[in-house]
Write a protein that holds these residues in place. Structure first.
Motif, PDB file in Angstrom:
ATOM      1  N   THR A  75      -6.162   8.035 -12.605  1.00  0.00           N
ATOM      2  CA  THR A  75      -4.801   7.802 -12.142  1.00  0.00           C
ATOM      3  C   THR A  75      -4.883   7.742 -10.627  1.00  0.00           C
ATOM      4  O   THR A  75      -5.208   8.725  -9.968  1.00  0.00           O
ATOM      5  N   ILE A  77      -3.202   6.879  -6.887  1.00  0.00           N
ATOM      6  CA  ILE A  77      -1.974   6.766  -6.103  1.00  0.00           C
ATOM      7  C   ILE A  77      -2.388   6.091  -4.806  1.00  0.00           C
ATOM      8  O   ILE A  77      -3.200   6.626  -4.046  1.00  0.00           O
ATOM      9  N   ARG A  83       4.605   3.694  -2.898  1.00  0.00           N
ATOM     10  CA  ARG A  83       3.230   3.913  -3.336  1.00  0.00           C
ATOM     11  C   ARG A  83       3.100   3.630  -4.834  1.00  0.00           C
ATOM     12  O   ARG A  83       4.005   3.913  -5.605  1.00  0.00           O
ATOM     13  N   LYS A  84       1.991   3.054  -5.206  1.00  0.00           N
ATOM     14  CA  LYS A  84       1.727   2.771  -6.611  1.00  0.00           C
ATOM     15  C   LYS A  84       1.029   3.972  -7.237  1.00  0.00           C
ATOM     16  O   LYS A  84       0.191   4.609  -6.624  1.00  0.00           O
ATOM     17  N   LYS A  85       1.398   4.266  -8.463  1.00  0.00           N
ATOM     18  CA  LYS A  85       0.714   5.294  -9.237  1.00  0.00           C
ATOM     19  C   LYS A  85       0.396   4.657 -10.579  1.00  0.00           C
ATOM     20  O   LYS A  85       1.297   4.346 -11.350  1.00  0.00           O
TER      21      LYS A  85
END
Length: 150
Positions: A75, A77, A83-85
């Motif tokens: 996973t 971030i 921000r993309k997770k």
């Protein structure tokens, strides 16, 4: 099939193919052999465009395969605001070449489940295409005046 080695029970082609380290080298040898066979046998010329597409897809499949076997589920971030997770099949953590550079290019550093599923489906179709080319070449003998229909 491109070599048409006789007798058919010979294992010379296997020795050549499996003697090469890695799929990339095998792909190059097979592709160059098929391209040369097509060049030397005008009756196979219609395979040229098809083989070019298949060869490109084989390269794409190799990239996907490498991402799968050398990756790990993580996973991550990353990115700027927002921000993309995302859970991705990615290279190992702290791989600045394969992760950091992708993020810097605003690209995802791995495969999500949809991309993985699509890659598997493409490989299944690609196998059928390669098998079809193999059958055409296996049935081709210049002395029998084998002709492909347009």
């Amino acid at each position: 099939m491109a070599l048409n080695i006789q007798p058919k029970s010979s294992h010379i082609a296997y020795a050549i193919y499996y003697g090469l380290p890695g799929f990339g080298m095998r792909q190059t040898v097979v592709s160059n052999s098929i391209k040369q066979l097509i060049k030397e046998n005008k009756d196979l010329y219609l395979l040229r465009t098809l083989w070019t597409k298949i060869d490109k897809n084989l390269s794409d499949a190799r990239v996907s395969r490498n991402a799968i076997v050398h990756g790990t589920v993580q996973t991550l971030i990353y990115g700027s605001k927002p921000r993309k997770k995302r859970a991705l099949l990615s290279p190992l953590p702290f791989d600045v070449v394969r992760i950091n550079r992708k993020i810097e290019e605003n690209d995802d550093p791995g495969l999500d489940i949809n991309q993985l599923s699509t890659a598997v489906q493409k490989v299944a179709k690609l196998a059928l295409c390669v098998d079809g080319v193999n059958k055409v070449i296996g049935g081709f003998h210049p002395s029998e005046k084998f002709r492909l229909q347009k």
